[in-house]
Scaffold this active site. Structure first.
Site, PDB file in Angstrom:
ATOM      1  N   ASP A  13      -1.204   1.430   0.679  1.00 34.69           N
ATOM      2  CA  ASP A  13      -1.549   0.607   1.848  1.00 34.69           C
ATOM      3  C   ASP A  13      -2.090   1.427   3.017  1.00 34.69           C
ATOM      4  O   ASP A  13      -1.931   1.055   4.179  1.00 34.69           O
ATOM      5  CB  ASP A  13      -0.322  -0.207   2.318  1.00 34.69           C
ATOM      6  N   LYS A  16      -7.311   1.793   2.059  1.00 31.05           N
ATOM      7  CA  LYS A  16      -8.351   2.204   1.101  1.00 31.05           C
ATOM      8  C   LYS A  16      -9.471   1.164   1.027  1.00 31.05           C
ATOM      9  O   LYS A  16     -10.651   1.504   1.031  1.00 31.05           O
ATOM     10  CB  LYS A  16      -7.723   2.417  -0.292  1.00 31.05           C
ATOM     11  N   GLY A  40      -3.201  -4.305  -3.230  1.00 31.52           N
ATOM     12  CA  GLY A  40      -3.720  -5.323  -2.323  1.00 31.52           C
ATOM     13  C   GLY A  40      -4.588  -4.594  -1.322  1.00 31.52           C
ATOM     14  O   GLY A  40      -4.069  -3.875  -0.476  1.00 31.52           O
ATOM     15  N   HIS A  41      -5.903  -4.690  -1.465  1.00 32.29           N
ATOM     16  CA  HIS A  41      -6.824  -3.938  -0.613  1.00 32.29           C
ATOM     17  C   HIS A  41      -7.525  -4.912   0.334  1.00 32.29           C
ATOM     18  O   HIS A  41      -8.257  -5.797  -0.108  1.00 32.29           O
ATOM     19  CB  HIS A  41      -7.844  -3.177  -1.474  1.00 32.29           C
ATOM     20  N   GLN A 224      -2.673   2.280  -4.944  1.00 39.06           N
ATOM     21  CA  GLN A 224      -1.384   2.868  -4.569  1.00 39.06           C
ATOM     22  C   GLN A 224      -1.630   4.172  -3.780  1.00 39.06           C
ATOM     23  O   GLN A 224      -2.642   4.290  -3.122  1.00 39.06           O
ATOM     24  CB  GLN A 224      -0.495   3.124  -5.789  1.00 39.06           C
TER      25      GLN A 224
HETATM   26  P1  GDP Z   1      -4.925  -0.559   1.027  1.00 38.87           P
HETATM   27  O1  GDP Z   1      -4.004  -1.092   0.003  1.00 38.87           O
HETATM   28  O2  GDP Z   1      -4.884   0.935   1.111  1.00 38.87           O
HETATM   29  O3  GDP Z   1      -6.340  -1.069   0.898  1.00 38.87           O
HETATM   30  O4  GDP Z   1      -4.378  -1.089   2.427  1.00 38.87           O
HETATM   31  P2  GDP Z   1      -3.854  -2.582   2.749  1.00 38.87           P
HETATM   32  O5  GDP Z   1      -5.018  -3.487   2.841  1.00 38.87           O
HETATM   33  O6  GDP Z   1      -2.753  -2.972   1.843  1.00 38.87           O
HETATM   34  O7  GDP Z   1      -3.151  -2.342   4.146  1.00 38.87           O
HETATM   35  C1  GDP Z   1      -3.850  -1.884   5.253  1.00 38.87           C
HETATM   36  C2  GDP Z   1      -3.726  -2.928   6.371  1.00 38.87           C
HETATM   37  O8  GDP Z   1      -4.100  -2.343   7.593  1.00 38.87           O
HETATM   38  C3  GDP Z   1      -4.642  -4.108   6.167  1.00 38.87           C
HETATM   39  O9  GDP Z   1      -4.038  -5.259   6.721  1.00 38.87           O
HETATM   40  C4  GDP Z   1      -5.883  -3.728   6.963  1.00 38.87           C
HETATM   41  O10 GDP Z   1      -6.619  -4.854   7.429  1.00 38.87           O
HETATM   42  C5  GDP Z   1      -5.258  -2.997   8.116  1.00 38.87           C
HETATM   43  N1  GDP Z   1      -6.059  -1.904   8.699  1.00 38.87           N
HETATM   44  C6  GDP Z   1      -6.915  -1.048   8.071  1.00 38.87           C
HETATM   45  N2  GDP Z   1      -7.357  -0.127   8.929  1.00 38.87           N
HETATM   46  C7  GDP Z   1      -6.781  -0.404  10.123  1.00 38.87           C
HETATM   47  C8  GDP Z   1      -6.825   0.219  11.405  1.00 38.87           C
HETATM   48  O11 GDP Z   1      -7.470   1.221  11.631  1.00 38.87           O
HETATM   49  N3  GDP Z   1      -6.059  -0.355  12.390  1.00 38.87           N
HETATM   50  C9  GDP Z   1      -5.301  -1.461  12.186  1.00 38.87           C
HETATM   51  N4  GDP Z   1      -4.587  -1.938  13.214  1.00 38.87           N
HETATM   52  N5  GDP Z   1      -5.237  -2.061  10.987  1.00 38.87           N
HETATM   53  C10 GDP Z   1      -5.961  -1.539   9.976  1.00 38.87           C
HETATM   54  P1  IMO Z   2      -2.139  -0.508  -2.774  1.00 38.05           P
HETATM   55  O1  IMO Z   2      -3.226  -0.198  -3.752  1.00 38.05           O
HETATM   56  C1  IMO Z   2       2.054  -0.086  -1.657  1.00 38.05           C
HETATM   57  C2  IMO Z   2       4.956   0.061  -4.937  1.00 38.05           C
HETATM   58  C3  IMO Z   2       5.922  -1.090  -5.073  1.00 38.05           C
HETATM   59  C4  IMO Z   2       7.111  -0.359  -5.673  1.00 38.05           C
HETATM   60  C5  IMO Z   2       6.450   0.629  -6.624  1.00 38.05           C
HETATM   61  C6  IMO Z   2       6.352   0.180  -8.064  1.00 38.05           C
HETATM   62  O2  IMO Z   2      -2.315  -1.800  -2.075  1.00 38.05           O
HETATM   63  O3  IMO Z   2      -1.938   0.631  -1.845  1.00 38.05           O
HETATM   64  P2  IMO Z   2       4.821  -1.568  -9.340  1.00 38.05           P
HETATM   65  O4  IMO Z   2       4.602  -3.038  -9.104  1.00 38.05           O
HETATM   66  O5  IMO Z   2       3.579  -0.768  -9.245  1.00 38.05           O
HETATM   67  O6  IMO Z   2       5.587  -1.297 -10.588  1.00 38.05           O
HETATM   68  O7  IMO Z   2       5.780  -1.112  -8.127  1.00 38.05           O
HETATM   69  O8  IMO Z   2       5.161   0.848  -6.102  1.00 38.05           O
HETATM   70  N1  IMO Z   2       3.531  -0.334  -4.912  1.00 38.05           N
HETATM   71  C7  IMO Z   2       2.760  -0.310  -3.809  1.00 38.05           C
HETATM   72  N2  IMO Z   2       3.080  -0.041  -2.532  1.00 38.05           N
HETATM   73  N3  IMO Z   2       0.782  -0.350  -2.000  1.00 38.05           N
HETATM   74  C8  IMO Z   2       0.445  -0.595  -3.279  1.00 38.05           C
HETATM   75  O9  IMO Z   2      -0.825  -0.720  -3.695  1.00 38.05           O
HETATM   76  C9  IMO Z   2       1.474  -0.621  -4.257  1.00 38.05           C
HETATM   77  N4  IMO Z   2       1.500  -0.842  -5.590  1.00 38.05           N
HETATM   78  C10 IMO Z   2       2.761  -0.652  -5.973  1.00 38.05           C
HETATM   79  O10 IMO Z   2       6.223  -1.656  -3.829  1.00 38.05           O
HETATM   80  O11 IMO Z   2       7.780   0.357  -4.682  1.00 38.05           O
HETATM   81 MG    MG Z   3      -2.407  -2.445  -0.162  1.00 42.29          MG
END
Ligand code: GDP
Ligand code: IMO
Ligand code: MG
Length: 423
Positions: A13, A16, A40-41, A224
């Site tokens: 998270d 990416k 979840g991107h 991840q």
């Molecule tokens: P990913 O899994 O690495 O793609 O990241 P996620 O989408 O799960 O989580 C990142 C969260 O931070 C999302 O809700 C984005 O919209 C938000 N986000 C990304 N970059 C920024 C930033 O620079 N500032 C803030 N406040 N939110 C951001």
């Molecule tokens: P993105 O790509 C954050 C965590 C789960 C749990 C562990 C194992 O959005 O960054 P799993 O379902 O893979 O067997 O869970 O890994 N986890 C993540 N945490 N971002 C993710 O993906 C994750 N994918 C799995 O919360 O701790």
């Molecule tokens: Mg994510």
């Protein structure tokens, strides 16, 4: 041409999805290499907010090839929902999305096995996303998985054999009552398979290497983060795939010398969702402030994310494992209102301070912090580096000095536009 890789350096998270979308105009091809719907991107632009689980984050840019690589695991149910959501907002998919024949399928029973296993573990559970990731990769490594390329005329008998085996496990080993839910899941699953089959299944290792030979540029998108890697993360509280750069080689069929730049993404602080050790976690008001300011709730499960200060011991370990060539710092804006910001530069373990990442992150690990001044400035509308408050520039320089590599992008908000490229 070489393949550039973008991956998370913390516990996932990091942002990416946003940065892949930002970088996509520079590339011809975007490809996912591991993970599945546990990811979840999130992407935000033109008043659209979209969360992608299986589909590469290059899909919103026109005329780009998006590939789901062999290292990815696909749940047709999630895939169908994702496709429907994208079509609703007019995203062109049929010509832009290709799927590796060697990608493994998450069967309906894999999800049930994930739930049963977590239930059985009780307080020692992993805190998985319950998407069936562990059981699917277990079957892959156990040489019992089913792949996208198996979706041919005689698929049903192979499928039934696997499902029957899983049913026995659920009943005899886990004592898990699946009967009321499985029939509905299976119906939905086969509807998803029909959607999946409307896309092109390819030998993605050939496809990608041919594209590289034609000098086409490729960006590989990790899922991840490094601290969740099956080998190097905080085992057993990890995911079931290699999230590190080496995973791009096995998850796409690329020789190691084909890897070019490695973009390592980290948040200006740390978060983690699920169970497992987290040395800089804050259980106090500061942790809550980070969660609120950063809106730290899981993009896939909605669970509140655990929050803490930036951990440079873990980050250095990640940089080493991945051969990161440049850093990307996300969510700087979340720290806008802090008077001072702490950064962990060592771990104190039984009275001794270490700077290398230990075998296990036990409760004995106490972070050693340095404290830097906060910038107390709203960063969200900043357009370039010249407008940076001096404290932010210092924060970035401190990280660069500690890591020995440059930070080339700082992100100051979730939107595509809120991205500052640094000199
Ligand atoms: P990913 O899994 O690495 O793609 O990241 P996620 O989408 O799960 O989580 C990142 C969260 O931070 C999302 O809700 C984005 O919209 C938000 N986000 C990304 N970059 C920024 C930033 O620079 N500032 C803030 N406040 N939110 C951001
Ligand atoms: P993105 O790509 C954050 C965590 C789960 C749990 C562990 C194992 O959005 O960054 P799993 O379902 O893979 O067997 O869970 O890994 N986890 C993540 N945490 N971002 C993710 O993906 C994750 N994918 C799995 O919360 O701790
Ligand atoms: Mg994510």
């Amino acid at each position: 041409m070489k393949v550039d890789v973008l991956l998370g350096l913390q516990w996932g998270d990091e942002g990416k999805g946003k940065i892949v979308d930002v970088l996509t105009p520079k590339y011809d091809v975007i490809t996912r290499f591991q993970g599945g719907p546990n990811a979840g991107h999130t992407l935000e632009f033109n008043n659209i907010k979209q969360v992608l689980h299986t589909i590469p984050s290059g899909i919103f840019r026109e005329n780009k090839i998006n590939i789901i690589g062999n290292g990815v695991v696909i749940d047709p149910i999630v895939f169908k929902k994702e496709i429907e959501g994208l079509r609703k907002i007019g995203v062109e998919l049929s010509k832009n999305l290709y799927i590796s024949k060697k990608a493994h399928l998450i069967l309906p029973t894999h999800r049930l096995l994930d739930a049963a296993s977590e239930e059985q573990k009780g307080i020692t559970k992993i805190g998985s996303t319950l998407k069936g990731i562990g059981p699917t990769y277990k079957d892959k490594i156990g040489r019992e998985g089913l792949r996208v390329g198996d979706l041919t005329e005689n698929f049903n008998s192979k499928y039934q054999e696997r499902i029957d085996n899983h049913k026995s496990l659920l009943t005899d080993y886990f004592r898990y009552d699946y009967k009321s839910i499985l029939a509905d899941c299976e119906k939905e699953w086969f509807e998803g398979v029909e959607v999946l089959k409307s896309f092109q299944f390819i030998d993605s290792e050939h496809f990608l290497n041919d594209l590289l030979n034609e000098n086409r540029s490729v960006l590989a998108e990790g899922a991840q983060g490094t601290m969740l890697d099956i080998d190097f993360g905080s085992y057993p509280f990890v995911t079931s795939s290699n999230t590190i750069c080496a995973g791009a080689c096995t998850g796409l069929g690329l020789a190691p010398q084909k890897i070019g730049r490695v973009y390592g993404i980290f948040k200006a602080y740390c978060t983690r969702v699920g169970m497992g050790p987290f040395p800089t976690e804050l259980h106090d008001e500061t942790g809550k402030k980070l969660r609120d300011a950063g809106n730290e709730y899981g993009s896939t499960t909605g669970r509140p994310r655990r929050c803490g200060w930036l951990d440079l011991v873990a980050l250095k370990y990640s940089v080493m494992l991945n051969g990161v060539t440049e850093l990307i710092m996300m969510k700087a804006d979340v720290l806008d209102s802090f008077d001072s910001i702490k950064v962990c530069v060592g771990y104190e373990i039984k009275g001794e301070v270490v700077e290398h990442f230990p075998f296990e992150l036990s409760d004995d690990v106490k972070p050693v912090y340095v404290e830097l001044s906060g910038w107390k400035t709203d960063l969200s509308n900043i357009k370039n580096q010249n407008e940076f408050p001096k404290e932010l520039s210092k924060y970035i320089s401190f990280i660069e000095d500690e890591m020995g590599i440059p930070v080339t992008i700082a992100s100051v908000g979730p939107n595509r536009e809120q991205t500052i490229h640094l000199d």
